[in-house]
Design an enzyme around this catalytic site. Structure first.
Site, mmCIF file in Angstrom:
data_model
loop_
_atom_site.group_PDB
_atom_site.id
_atom_site.type_symbol
_atom_site.label_atom_id
_atom_site.label_comp_id
_atom_site.label_asym_id
_atom_site.label_seq_id
_atom_site.Cartn_x
_atom_site.Cartn_y
_atom_site.Cartn_z
ATOM 1 N N HIS A 1 3.444 6.858 -6.710
ATOM 2 C CA HIS A 1 2.703 8.054 -7.119
ATOM 3 C C HIS A 1 3.615 9.277 -7.066
ATOM 4 O O HIS A 1 3.524 10.184 -7.910
ATOM 5 C CB HIS A 1 1.493 8.240 -6.195
ATOM 6 C CG HIS A 1 0.407 9.082 -6.770
ATOM 7 N ND1 HIS A 1 -0.704 9.456 -6.031
ATOM 8 C CD2 HIS A 1 0.227 9.646 -7.984
ATOM 9 C CE1 HIS A 1 -1.498 10.199 -6.775
ATOM 10 N NE2 HIS A 1 -0.962 10.332 -7.959
ATOM 11 N N HIS B 1 0.837 -1.206 0.000
ATOM 12 C CA HIS B 1 0.000 0.000 0.000
ATOM 13 C C HIS B 1 0.871 1.256 0.000
ATOM 14 O O HIS B 1 0.695 2.153 -0.835
ATOM 15 C CB HIS B 1 -0.912 -0.010 1.235
ATOM 16 C CG HIS B 1 -1.769 1.208 1.378
ATOM 17 N ND1 HIS B 1 -3.097 1.243 1.032
ATOM 18 C CD2 HIS B 1 -1.481 2.457 1.837
ATOM 19 C CE1 HIS B 1 -3.597 2.447 1.265
ATOM 20 N NE2 HIS B 1 -2.622 3.208 1.760
ATOM 21 N N GLU B 2 1.807 1.311 0.939
ATOM 22 C CA GLU B 2 2.631 2.513 1.048
ATOM 23 C C GLU B 2 3.566 2.668 -0.146
ATOM 24 O O GLU B 2 3.869 3.792 -0.563
ATOM 25 C CB GLU B 2 3.419 2.505 2.360
ATOM 26 C CG GLU B 2 2.557 2.543 3.616
ATOM 27 C CD GLU B 2 1.571 3.701 3.638
ATOM 28 O OE1 GLU B 2 1.832 4.745 3.002
ATOM 29 O OE2 GLU B 2 0.509 3.572 4.288
ATOM 30 N N HIS C 1 1.744 4.447 -2.817
ATOM 31 C CA HIS C 1 1.860 5.898 -2.630
ATOM 32 C C HIS C 1 3.221 6.392 -3.114
ATOM 33 O O HIS C 1 3.326 7.441 -3.763
ATOM 34 C CB HIS C 1 1.725 6.248 -1.145
ATOM 35 C CG HIS C 1 0.327 6.321 -0.634
ATOM 36 N ND1 HIS C 1 -0.661 7.068 -1.238
ATOM 37 C CD2 HIS C 1 -0.244 5.764 0.477
ATOM 38 C CE1 HIS C 1 -1.787 6.963 -0.537
ATOM 39 N NE2 HIS C 1 -1.563 6.171 0.497
#
Length: 680
Positions: free
Chosen positions: A474, A467-468, A471
C-alpha cells in the site's frame, strides 16, 4: 560532528544514514524543523495575495519537511530498536509534537486562509486536490480551529497530555514484557514442547543471561506456542496470567490510571468539538461515520461467533475428560486442547507443518505474489547500513525494471522492540517536492533460529508476514502527488483492507506448492498435508472471533461512556462479559491495561473495530478474484492496484472500493470466510 538530519542524504536510494545518526542529533534537528515549520506558516499567513490552493494548501503540505524527516526515523527506532536514551527523548518529544500540531491546526489566521480556499471556487482543482483540500479543512476543524481562544488553549493542553500518557503506556507495556520471564529448568518443565519451541526458548534464555536453561516471555511469539504445547498445566497458568496482567500489577508500570485519565481527556476533547462522546468524534471521520454502524457489525458477528465458540468449548471439554481429567476448561487450557482436538479431527499437527514454513521462503512467497499480481520485483541489497543487524533491505522495481521504492524487513523479536507486527515508513511517496519514492519497513517479532539454522514460522506467523507486506505494498505502490494522501493515509477502517486482502494469497496452492518446502530436504509440502491445512482453515474460528470482537466492543463501549467517574476497569470488563455472554474459557484478545491499539496513542482508539470493518471488504474483494476462476487474474489485479493499492487517500474509501468491485460489500463473504455462515 555534523548533524546528519541537517543535510541531504547521499546514501543509496536516500536511506537514512543509520551509522551516523546518534540520539543527540534528534533534539537539535527537531528544534530546527519546528523553527522552519513556523517560518513557513508565518509566510503563508503573511502572503497578501488571494488565498489559493497553491499558496495555502500546497505550501502547508511542504512546510514540515525536516520535522517529518526527523520523526520518521525517530519513531521507527523507538518502536523497533529503542534504548533508555531514546525513551527519555520520546517522553519529551511526544507532547512537543502534539503542541506543534495544535499550534498549526488551531491557528485562526491560517484557518481563515484554508477556509477561504475551501469555500471558494474549486472547479479548477483535480479530484486529488479537492480531496487534499477537504482533508486539510477537516483537520483544522477537528483540531479546534473554529473554537474560541480559551477552548483552543484547552484543546492544546489535552493533546499534549494525551501524547505524554500514550508514550508512557507503550513504554510500560514494553517494560512489563521485558521484566517477566518463565525460566524452565529441566525436562519436566519442558514436557510436551516440540523442538522448535525448545530451541526458541533456549535462544531467549541465552540472550537473557540464563545459558543452559529455557525462557518463555510474554511476547506473543514466545507465549503462544508454549500455551499450545506445554503439558504442564501449572506453568501454562502462570505464563498466561503474566501475559494477561500486563499493565495491571500495581507497580511502577501499571497502566490503569493512565487509561482512566486518557478516557476522560478524550471525552472532554470530543465535547469541546460538539460530540457527545469520543467514539462519535472518532468514527465521524471514518467509513463507519456513526458508532451505531460499528456496533451493528460487531454484534451481528458476535452471535454466530459465540455459538460456534460454545460448540468448540464442548469439544475441548470432552477432550479433557477423554484424557481422564475432570477440571473445567480455563483460558490457559484453550490453545493446548485446541491443538489436541485439531490433531484428532484433522490429523494436523503444528509441529508437522512448521518445517515447511521457512522465513526466507515466506518472504520470497510474499514477493512472488506481488510480482504475479502487480508486476513488481524485489532485489536484496547488501552492505547498506541499517538500524539493526537483523534488518534486511530490498529494492522494489516495476515490470519495466524501474525503481519503485525500498523495502526494509525486520523480522526477529528482541528486548528493544515492542511486541506485535506493523508497517511504517522512513519516507512516503509523493510528487509535490520532486519524484519522491517510498522507503517502507515491516517489523515483526518472530523467534530467531540458532546460528546456521533456518528460522521457521507457524502458519499464523506466515499469515502475519503476508498481512504486513500487504500494508507495505500500500505504501510502495502509492502513486499520488500530495504527501497527506500518500500510501496508508486513508480512513482507519479502510487501512486494513490491503493487508488483510493480501493474506488470502498465502493459502493459494500455487504459492504453497512453490514456497512451502521442507527446510532440510527441499521437498514441497505434501498434497495430503495441504488438504488437511485447507480442511482445518476455519478450525477454532469461534474462539478467534470472540476474543477479537470482545476487545473491539470494549474499545467502543469505553469510548461511548458518558459517566467516567469511579470507573473500575476490571468491573467494566466483567460487566461487558456478562452482557454479551462471554464464554468462561475465553478472554479479550487485548485486556484494557495493555490494549496498545487503543491507549498507546490515538491510532486505533475507538477504532479497533477497523480490522473487522475492513474484513467485510477483504472477504468480498478476494471473492471477486475467485469468481474469475483465477486468483491472479490480471484484469482484476490491475483494478485492485489502480483503485486501492496505488490510490492512497486521494478519494473517498467507498468510491475506492466501488472503483474496484463495482459495488459495496455485504457481510455474507466475511461470515463465509470465517466459517460462521451456517451458524448465523
Amino acid at each position: 560532528m555534523m548533524n546528519p538530519f541537517l543535510h541531504d542524504w547521499t546514501t543509496e536510494f536516500g536511506l537514512p544514514p543509520f551509522d551516523e545518526i546518534k540520539p543527540e542529533h534528534f533534539t537539535d534537528a527537531l528544534d530546527k524543523g519546528f523553527e522552519d515549520h513556523k517560518t513557513a506558516v508565518t509566510k503563508i499567513i503573511a502572503d497578501g495575495s488571494d488565498p489559493t490552493f497553491a499558496n495555502v494548501i500546497e505550501a502547508l503540505e511542504l512546510s514540515s519537511h525536516l520535522v517529518e524527516k526527523v520523526a520518521n526515523v525517530f519513531f521507527n527506532l523507538t518502536g523497533a530498536d529503542t534504548n533508555p536514551a531514546l525513551q527519555e527523548l520520546e517522553r519529551d518529544f511526544a507532547p512537543r509534537f502534539a503542541k506543534e500540531f495544535n499550534e498549526t491546526y488551531s491557528n485562526t489566521d491560517l484557518f481563515a486562509k484554508v477556509s477561504a480556499v475551501f469555500e471558494g471556487d474549486q472547479s479548477g482543482l483535480t479530484p486529488e486536490q479537492k480531496r487534499v483540500l477537504e482533508k486539510t479543512y477537516k483537520s483544522f476543524v477537528r483540531a479546534g480551529a473554529a473554537l474560541d481562544e480559551k477552548q483552543r488553549s484547552r484543546m492544546s493542553e489535552i493533546s499534549q497530555r494525551l501524547a505524554t500518557i500514550g508514550t508512557s503506556f507503550a513504554q510500560n507495556v514494553l517494560a512489563e514484557e521485558n521484566s517477566y520471564e518463565l525460566v524452565l529448568e529441566n525436562e519436566d518443565d519442558l514436557a510436551g514442547l516440540p523442538d522448535f519451541v525448545r530451541s526458541a526458548a533456549e535462544q531467549t534464555a541465552e540472550a537473557r543471561g540464563h545459558k543452559g536453561k529455557f525462557v518463555i516471555t510474554p511476547s506473543r511469539s514466545s507465549i503462544a506456542p508454549f500455551l499450545q504445547f506445554s503439558d504442564r498445566r501449572d506453568l501454562r497458568e502462570e505464563a498466561w496470567r503474566a501475559w494477561s496482567k500486563r499493565g495491571e500489577n500495581g507497580d511502577a508500570h501499571d497502566n490503569q490510571e493512565a487509561v482512566l485519565e486518557t478516557l476522560k481527556l478524550r471525552q472532554e476533547k470530543a465535547r469541546l468539538l460538539g460530540f457527545s462522546d469520543f467514539a462519535s468524534f472518532k468514527v465521524d471521520n471514518e467509513m463507519a461515520k456513526k458508532p451505531d454502524a460499528v456496533l451493528k457489525l460487531l454484534r451481528s458477528v458476535w452471535s454466530p461467533a459465540r455459538e460456534r465458540a460454545l460448540q468448540e468449548t464442548q469439544k475441548l471439554q470432552a477432550m479433557i475428560q477423554t484424557e481422564g481429567s475432570n477440571f473445567e476448561l480455563a483460558p490457559w487450557d484453550w490453545h493446548y486442547y485446541a491443538e489436541k482436538v485439531r490433531k484428532a479431527e484433522y490429523d494436523l499437527d503444528e509441529a508437522e507443518l512448521k518445517p515447511y514454513f521457512q522465513l526466507d521462503k515466506m518472504i520470497e512467497a510474499a514477493f512472488e505474489t506481488a510480482n504475479r499480481l502487480f508486476g513488481v520485483s524485489a532485489r536484496e541489497l547488501e552492505g547498506l547500513a541499517l538500524y539493526h543487524p537483523d534488518a534486511r533491505v530490498w529494492e522494489i522495481t516495476n515490470s519495466d525494471d524501474k525503481h519503485v521504492g525500498v523495502f526494509v524487513g525486520d523480522y526477529f523479536a528482541r528486548a528493544s522492540k515492542r511486541s506485535g507486527a506493523w508497517m511504517s515508513s522512513f519516507r512516503d511517496q509523493q510528487r509535490l517536492a520532486g519524484n519522491v519514492s517510498p522507503i517502507i519497513v515491516n517489523v515483526m517479532n518472530f523467534n530467531k533460529a540458532p546460528e546456521g539454522e533456518a528460522a521457521l514460522l507457524t502458519f499464523d506467523d506466515a499469515r502475519t508476514l503476508f498481512h504486513e507486506f500487504g500494508h507495505a505494498l500500500h505504501g510502495l505502490l502509492s502513486n499520488v502527488t500530495y504527501p497527506s494522501v500518500s500510501g496508508t493515509s486513508v480512513a482507519r477502517d479502510f487501512v486494513e483492507l490491503p493487508s488483510q486482502l493480501y493474506e488470502h494469497w498465502l493459502s493459494e496452492p500455487e504459492i504453497l506448492n512453490e514456497f512451502a518446502v521442507h527446510y532440510k530436504t527441499g521437498e514441497p509440502i505434501p498434497a495430503e498435508l495441504l488438504e488437511k491445512l485447507k480442511a482445518a482453515e476455519n478450525f477454532n474460528q469461534g474462539f478467534a472471533t470472540v476474543e477479537y470482537v470482545s476487545s473491539a466492543l470494549a474499545d467502543m463501549e469505553l469510548h461511548l461512556k458518558e459517566n467516567l467517574d469511579d470507573l473500575d476497569l476490571s468491573q467494566f470488563e466483567q460487566e461487558l462479559y456478562d452482557e454479551i455472554g462471554m464464554p468462561e474459557a475465553i478472554k479479550m484478545r487485548h485486556r484494557i491495561p495493555h490494549f496498545a491499539h487503543a491507549f498507546a496513542g490515538d491510532g486505533y482508539s475507538a477504532g479497533y473495530y477497523s480490522y473487522m470493518w475492513s474484513e467485510v471488504m477483504d472477504a468480498d474483494a478476494f471473492a471477486a478474484f475467485e469468481e474469475t476462476g483465477d486468483p491472479f487474474n490480471k484484469e482484476m489485479a490491475k483494478r485492485l492496484a489502480d483503485a486501492i493499492y496505488s490510490a492512497g487517500g486521494k478519494q473517498d474509501p467507498e468510491e475506492a472500493y466501488i472503483g474496484f468491485r463495482g459495488r459495496l460489500p455485504t457481510i455474507d463473504a466475511l461470515l463465509e470466510k470465517r466459517g460462521l455462515a451456517d451458524v448465523a
